[in-house]
Design a protein around this motif. Structure first.
Motif, mmCIF file in Angstrom:
data_model
loop_
_atom_site.group_PDB
_atom_site.id
_atom_site.type_symbol
_atom_site.label_atom_id
_atom_site.label_comp_id
_atom_site.label_asym_id
_atom_site.label_seq_id
_atom_site.Cartn_x
_atom_site.Cartn_y
_atom_site.Cartn_z
ATOM 1 N N ILE A 201 0.828 -1.212 0.000
ATOM 2 C CA ILE A 201 0.000 0.000 0.000
ATOM 3 C C ILE A 201 0.861 1.260 0.000
ATOM 4 O O ILE A 201 2.084 1.184 0.029
ATOM 5 N N GLY A 202 0.178 2.410 -0.064
ATOM 6 C CA GLY A 202 0.856 3.693 0.060
ATOM 7 C C GLY A 202 1.397 4.213 -1.246
ATOM 8 O O GLY A 202 1.175 3.647 -2.313
ATOM 9 N N LYS A 203 2.154 5.289 -1.115
ATOM 10 C CA LYS A 203 2.680 6.017 -2.265
ATOM 11 C C LYS A 203 3.488 5.120 -3.203
ATOM 12 O O LYS A 203 3.457 5.264 -4.408
ATOM 13 N N TYR A 204 4.222 4.186 -2.625
ATOM 14 C CA TYR A 204 5.098 3.335 -3.455
ATOM 15 C C TYR A 204 4.573 1.919 -3.601
ATOM 16 O O TYR A 204 5.288 1.032 -4.054
ATOM 17 N N LYS A 205 3.334 1.703 -3.184
ATOM 18 C CA LYS A 205 2.739 0.357 -3.219
ATOM 19 C C LYS A 205 3.697 -0.648 -2.596
ATOM 20 O O LYS A 205 3.973 -1.714 -3.132
ATOM 21 N N GLY A 206 4.215 -0.257 -1.451
ATOM 22 C CA GLY A 206 5.148 -1.132 -0.745
ATOM 23 C C GLY A 206 6.039 -0.344 0.189
ATOM 24 O O GLY A 206 6.941 0.349 -0.273
ATOM 25 N N THR A 207 5.771 -0.446 1.491
ATOM 26 C CA THR A 207 6.698 0.064 2.498
ATOM 27 C C THR A 207 7.426 -1.154 3.050
ATOM 28 O O THR A 207 6.804 -2.185 3.302
ATOM 29 N N SER A 208 8.744 -1.033 3.214
ATOM 30 C CA SER A 208 9.529 -2.168 3.712
ATOM 31 C C SER A 208 9.724 -2.096 5.218
ATOM 32 O O SER A 208 9.921 -1.006 5.780
ATOM 33 N N ARG A 209 9.673 -3.252 5.838
ATOM 34 C CA ARG A 209 9.973 -3.390 7.275
ATOM 35 C C ARG A 209 10.846 -4.624 7.437
ATOM 36 O O ARG A 209 10.935 -5.447 6.520
ATOM 37 N N ILE A 210 11.452 -4.768 8.598
ATOM 38 C CA ILE A 210 12.350 -5.914 8.799
ATOM 39 C C ILE A 210 11.754 -6.873 9.825
ATOM 40 O O ILE A 210 11.372 -6.462 10.928
ATOM 41 N N ASP B 177 13.446 7.169 2.021
ATOM 42 C CA ASP B 177 12.371 8.156 2.162
ATOM 43 C C ASP B 177 11.597 8.331 0.858
ATOM 44 O O ASP B 177 10.717 9.178 0.758
ATOM 45 N N GLY B 178 11.945 7.560 -0.140
ATOM 46 C CA GLY B 178 11.296 7.666 -1.446
ATOM 47 C C GLY B 178 12.152 8.438 -2.440
ATOM 48 O O GLY B 178 11.932 8.355 -3.652
ATOM 49 N N THR B 179 13.148 9.173 -1.938
ATOM 50 C CA THR B 179 14.040 9.930 -2.824
ATOM 51 C C THR B 179 15.479 9.455 -2.653
ATOM 52 O O THR B 179 16.150 9.138 -3.622
ATOM 53 N N THR B 180 15.908 9.408 -1.409
ATOM 54 C CA THR B 180 17.299 9.051 -1.132
ATOM 55 C C THR B 180 17.358 7.835 -0.213
ATOM 56 O O THR B 180 16.632 7.776 0.780
ATOM 57 N N ALA B 181 18.233 6.897 -0.583
ATOM 58 C CA ALA B 181 18.517 5.753 0.289
ATOM 59 C C ALA B 181 19.690 6.151 1.167
ATOM 60 O O ALA B 181 20.686 6.694 0.677
ATOM 61 N N GLU C 157 8.152 7.132 3.067
ATOM 62 C CA GLU C 157 7.493 5.915 3.388
ATOM 63 C C GLU C 157 7.996 4.733 2.581
ATOM 64 O O GLU C 157 7.293 3.725 2.433
ATOM 65 N N GLY C 158 9.236 4.856 2.153
ATOM 66 C CA GLY C 158 9.867 3.696 1.500
ATOM 67 C C GLY C 158 10.115 2.563 2.481
ATOM 68 O O GLY C 158 9.872 1.404 2.196
ATOM 69 N N GLY C 159 10.626 2.956 3.666
ATOM 70 C CA GLY C 159 10.772 1.967 4.726
ATOM 71 C C GLY C 159 12.206 1.633 5.085
ATOM 72 O O GLY C 159 13.148 2.372 4.783
ATOM 73 N N THR C 160 12.350 0.506 5.764
ATOM 74 C CA THR C 160 13.650 0.011 6.220
ATOM 75 C C THR C 160 13.943 -1.291 5.457
ATOM 76 O O THR C 160 13.122 -2.203 5.438
ATOM 77 N N GLU C 161 15.126 -1.321 4.815
ATOM 78 C CA GLU C 161 15.406 -2.380 3.836
ATOM 79 C C GLU C 161 16.764 -3.040 4.083
ATOM 80 O O GLU C 161 17.640 -2.464 4.703
ATOM 81 N N ASP C 162 16.922 -4.208 3.521
ATOM 82 C CA ASP C 162 18.213 -4.849 3.253
ATOM 83 C C ASP C 162 19.214 -4.859 4.410
ATOM 84 O O ASP C 162 20.285 -4.250 4.327
ATOM 85 N N PRO C 163 18.876 -5.583 5.482
ATOM 86 C CA PRO C 163 19.767 -5.620 6.643
ATOM 87 C C PRO C 163 21.000 -6.518 6.447
ATOM 88 O O PRO C 163 20.962 -7.481 5.686
ATOM 89 N N ARG C 164 22.059 -6.174 7.145
ATOM 90 C CA ARG C 164 23.209 -7.064 7.356
ATOM 91 C C ARG C 164 23.523 -6.966 8.847
ATOM 92 O O ARG C 164 23.463 -5.859 9.387
#
Ligand SMILES: *[C@@H]1O[C@H](CO)[C@@H](O)[C@H](O)[C@H]1NC(C)=O
Ligand SMILES: *[C@@H]1O[C@H](CO)[C@@H](O)[C@H](O)[C@H]1NC(C)=O
Ligand SMILES: *[C@@H]1O[C@H](CO)[C@@H](O)[C@H](O)[C@H]1NC(C)=O
Length: 384
Positions: free
Chosen positions: A106-115, A171-175, A147-154
């Motif tokens: 859902i949302g602006k990017y049709k997908g917010t990431s969580r861990i 944030d939808g613009t900058t990682a 609302e991009g979310g939190t991604e790709d953990p190590r």
């Protein structure tokens, strides 16, 4: 040159057939030509080969039913309804834990990431928590994570057993590469962008991802280790760069003498890694040097013509232990690439993205995102 020649000609004529045989055998074992495609066997300094557990893959797919009360939307979301992928792996005693990226739709990017957090005692069948353990919230990091979310953990740990997670805040613009710490893997404290303080904030708005902290295997733990008095981290998703830290939370990118970021690994034309290179699982100190597994993409124009354009496959590079900036060796070809239907088709086609590597029960378990859609496993058994 002349001296060597004369030695062979006069004194050691009998050696020639032996040398010739050695060269032939060497040639056959290191490079096999197959339709002009070079397949190199494993160099001694690298880790692997890894064998997919095809009967079990994918080992983690979205649970489309579990709901989470999102603190920002103030509504229930199917937090892993869309995809589960790109996991970190950590072993504690007899259990292997995965921290994986899950997306809603859902949302602006049709997908917010969580861990999310999953665990297993055989490395293949996993249970999971019904809620994410690291997610955008009404906290100081919201501006970077929503609302991009939190991604790709190590994830790595320090010698006292505290866990350090590098992850991408989007944030939808900058990682931005961020970090969080935990004592138990399910309660995390966020510390914000890792480069926020370095050089008076020069890199706070830099696009940054994929932090692979240098570790050393201690039993089944991958423990962050200092080299020359500092911790080191390979990072980046175009070229690979380095950063150093005194306390594993605030990091300083390594610059060259004119104050620019200094790449330590770059894409190569006509290779699987022609489009970009990006750090994989945490790097590790081995007897031969610092081993970095990296992900890479095949470029449209200057790539390897035998590999579909855009394919994400993985290579390995070795850096000097005395000087982590110095590249010593690099595989000529990839050692892991999309082959199976679950890697060829998905949210992004033709992707194997390696992020989690854990020593477990005398083998190495490699966890990866397949087609940006599911989590899969491949195993290297040093004894076989
Ligand atoms: C691992 O097991 C030992 C004893 O068997 C225990 O003392 C320790 O707390 C355990 N560690 C973790 C992280 O569970
Ligand atoms: C880490 O060190 C930096 C200075 O290099 C300091 O500003 C920061 O507060 C420290 N962070 C933690 C969590 O100790
Ligand atoms: C993915 O790779 C397969 C070959 O394995 C190829 O047939 C297909 O066209 C590729 N897909 C894309 C989107 O490039």
């Amino acid at each position: 040159m002349n001296k060597i020649k004369s030695i062979f000609n006069k004194k050691y004529n009998l050696l020639w057939p032996v040398l010739l045989m050695a060269v032939l055998v060497y040639g056959c074992t290191t490079n096999k030509k197959n339709n002009n495609k070079i397949i190199n066997t494993f160099p001694g300094w690298a880790i692997g080969p890894f064998k997919r557990i095809n009967s079990a893959n994918p080992i983690l797919t979205p649970d489309k039913k579990i709901k989470f009360m999102d603190p920002i939307r103030k509504a229930d979301v199917l937090w892993e309804g869309k995809h589960t992928f790109n996991p970190a792996a950590v072993v504690r005693n007899d259990t292997i834990f995965l921290l994986y990226r899950a997306e809603d739709f859902i949302g602006k990017y049709k997908g917010t990431s969580r861990i999310g957090l999953a665990w297993s005692t055989n490395g293949i069948t996993f249970n999971r928590l019904d809620h994410p353990v690291l997610y955008p919230d009404n906290d100081p990091q919201k501006k970077y994570e929503w609302e991009g979310g939190t991604e790709d953990p190590r994830v790595v740990q320090d010698s006292s057993g505290i866990f350090y997670m590098t992850y991408t805040a989007y944030d939808g613009t900058t990682a931005r590469l961020c970090e969080a710490t935990s004592k138990n893997l399910h309660e995390w404290t966020k510390h914000g962008p890792v480069f926020a303080k370095a050089y008076h904030g020069k890199y706070i708005n830099l696009w940054s991802k994929s932090g692979a902290i240098v570790t050393k295997k201690e039993g089944d733990r991958m423990v962050a280790k200092k080299i020359n008095g500092k911790y080191w981290m390979y990072w980046g998703d175009s070229d690979i760069y380095l950063a150093t830290s005194k306390n594993l939370t605030d990091w300083k990118p390594v610059q060259n003498s004119n104050g620019k970021l200094m790449p330590v690994l770059k894409p190569r034309k006509n290779h699987f890694d022609s489009g970009l290179v990006e750090s994989g699982p945490p790097a590790m100190i081995t007897p031969k040097g610092i081993l970095l597994i990296y992900n890479s993409m095949n470029a449209p124009d200057s790539g390897d013509v035998h590999i579909p354009v855009g394919t994400y496959s993985a290579g390995q590079a070795l850096f000097s232990k005395a000087n982590p900036k110095q590249l010593l060796k690099r595989m000529k070809t990839d050692f892991f690439h999309p082959e199976k239907s679950y890697e060829i088709k998905g949210q992004v086609n033709n992707v194997t993205f390696l992020e989690g590597l854990a020593p477990f029960k005398k083998k190495w378990y490699l966890y990866y995102g397949a087609a940006d859609s599911t989590v899969c496993v491949a195993i290297y058994n040093p004894k076989s």
